[in-house]
Design a protein around this motif. Structure first.
Motif, mmCIF file in Angstrom:
data_model
loop_
_atom_site.group_PDB
_atom_site.id
_atom_site.type_symbol
_atom_site.label_atom_id
_atom_site.label_comp_id
_atom_site.label_asym_id
_atom_site.label_seq_id
_atom_site.Cartn_x
_atom_site.Cartn_y
_atom_site.Cartn_z
ATOM 1 N N ALA A 215 0.837 -1.210 0.000
ATOM 2 C CA ALA A 215 0.000 0.000 0.000
ATOM 3 C C ALA A 215 0.873 1.261 0.000
ATOM 4 O O ALA A 215 0.571 2.226 -0.706
ATOM 5 C CB ALA A 215 -0.920 -0.006 1.215
ATOM 6 N N ILE A 216 1.961 1.249 0.774
ATOM 7 C CA ILE A 216 2.863 2.403 0.815
ATOM 8 C C ILE A 216 3.463 2.649 -0.560
ATOM 9 O O ILE A 216 3.518 3.786 -1.045
ATOM 10 C CB ILE A 216 3.974 2.179 1.852
ATOM 11 N N VAL A 217 3.917 1.571 -1.199
ATOM 12 C CA VAL A 217 4.518 1.692 -2.536
ATOM 13 C C VAL A 217 3.526 2.278 -3.535
ATOM 14 O O VAL A 217 3.840 3.219 -4.279
ATOM 15 C CB VAL A 217 5.016 0.313 -3.031
ATOM 16 N N MET A 218 2.306 1.750 -3.560
ATOM 17 C CA MET A 218 1.351 2.151 -4.581
ATOM 18 C C MET A 218 0.728 3.521 -4.313
ATOM 19 O O MET A 218 0.475 4.286 -5.254
ATOM 20 C CB MET A 218 0.260 1.086 -4.717
ATOM 21 N N VAL A 219 0.477 3.850 -3.052
ATOM 22 C CA VAL A 219 -0.079 5.179 -2.741
ATOM 23 C C VAL A 219 0.911 6.267 -3.145
ATOM 24 O O VAL A 219 0.547 7.250 -3.803
ATOM 25 C CB VAL A 219 -0.431 5.294 -1.244
ATOM 26 N N THR A 220 2.180 6.095 -2.757
ATOM 27 C CA THR A 220 3.191 7.094 -3.125
ATOM 28 C C THR A 220 3.419 7.111 -4.631
ATOM 29 O O THR A 220 3.658 8.176 -5.214
ATOM 30 C CB THR A 220 4.517 6.825 -2.395
ATOM 31 N N TYR A 221 3.322 5.953 -5.278
ATOM 32 C CA TYR A 221 3.519 5.880 -6.729
ATOM 33 C C TYR A 221 2.418 6.609 -7.489
ATOM 34 O O TYR A 221 2.688 7.449 -8.352
ATOM 35 C CB TYR A 221 3.580 4.417 -7.168
ATOM 36 N N TYR A 222 1.166 6.292 -7.166
ATOM 37 C CA TYR A 222 0.054 6.958 -7.856
ATOM 38 C C TYR A 222 0.054 8.466 -7.588
ATOM 39 O O TYR A 222 -0.214 9.269 -8.490
ATOM 40 C CB TYR A 222 -1.280 6.350 -7.426
ATOM 41 N N LEU A 223 0.367 8.845 -6.356
ATOM 42 C CA LEU A 223 0.410 10.269 -6.026
ATOM 43 C C LEU A 223 1.544 10.964 -6.769
ATOM 44 O O LEU A 223 1.387 12.097 -7.255
ATOM 45 C CB LEU A 223 0.577 10.449 -4.513
#
Length: 248
Positions: A215-223
């Motif tokens: 979740a940390i990887v994908m939230v920061t990635y999409y943002l």
């Protein structure tokens, strides 16, 4: 039209454009929500999961293309398209190197985009140049720290140099993002580094996989991708405003 009326008109135009931009980003937010709703730790790799994961990035590319009136696909929109390819590849572990290669190309395209005349050019002060140096030193230090873990991986003969090139390209992208003086672009590039750092630490077994690591990887990635896309739209908007001022 006097100065006050012109200023009020410009404020209305900017407000309208901001609302229009937010409206055009709604499909991105919805597709991102769908991805997090459907994703589970034991989700099997499939064409469908690859499509759901890459959909938000493809929609961002469409937004950027629509706002630059389809003038070029080689800028940020092109970087987003290669990022979507990388997203699809990373669904399958055996395609990790191909995914990293796609993202490396995306960072290279972003770098060229940040150097284009779409973004206002600014002279670099000694303080800014020192910041560039610090970023490259941090990137180099992280690669040195990662090196022994990379050597333990399968296909380390390919992975070690590939990760080195990738680290250089993402740091270069973030350095050139500083040059644009676009706040959204700058924070987007930094969040991209945060996302990839978190991913690398988990993939190469530097740390024990975290409970909410994905979740940390994908939230920061999409943002990160969202901010880079918005920064590109804002850069085009500022360029148009400057052209209007120059011709007046």
């Amino acid at each position: 039209m006097d100065i006050l009326e012109t200023d009020a008109y410009d404020r209305r135009q900017r407000r309208n454009m901001t609302c229009a931009l937010l409206f055009s980003l709604l499909p991105f937010f919805l597709s991102t929500a769908v991805y997090f709703y459907l994703w589970t730790p034991d989700s099997p790799a499939s064409i469908m999961s690859a499509g759901v994961k890459s959909a938000p990035i493809l929609l961002l590319a469409a937004v950027v293309l629509s706002w630059n009136r389809g003038q070029s696909i080689l800028g940020v929109a092109g970087g987003l398209l290669f990022s979507a390819v990388g997203d699809c590849c990373l669904i399958w572990d055996e395609l990790f190197l191909y995914g990293m290669g796609a993202f490396a190309v995306a960072h290279l395209i972003y770098s060229f985009a940040f150097l284009s005349d779409r973004y206002a050019t600014h002279s670099s002060s000694s303080c800014i140049r020192f910041l560039y140096l610090i970023q490259f030193m941090i990137g180099g230090g992280f690669y040195i720290y990662l090196y022994p873990f990379l050597q333990k991986e399968q296909h380390s003969d390919m992975l070690v140099p590939a990760v080195g090139v990738y680290v250089f390209l993402i740091v270069l992208m973030s350095v050139l993002a500083i040059r644009t003086r676009q706040t959204a672009t700058l924070f987007g590039s930094l969040l991209f580094i945060v996302s990839d750092t978190s991913l690398a630490l988990q993939v190469f077994k530097v740390i024990v996989p975290m409970k909410h690591g994905h979740a940390i990887v994908m939230v920061t990635y999409y943002l990160a991708q969202l901010l880079i896309a918005v920064g590109d739209v804002k850069a085009m908007e500022n360029k148009d405003d400057f052209a209007k001022w120059k011709s007046s």
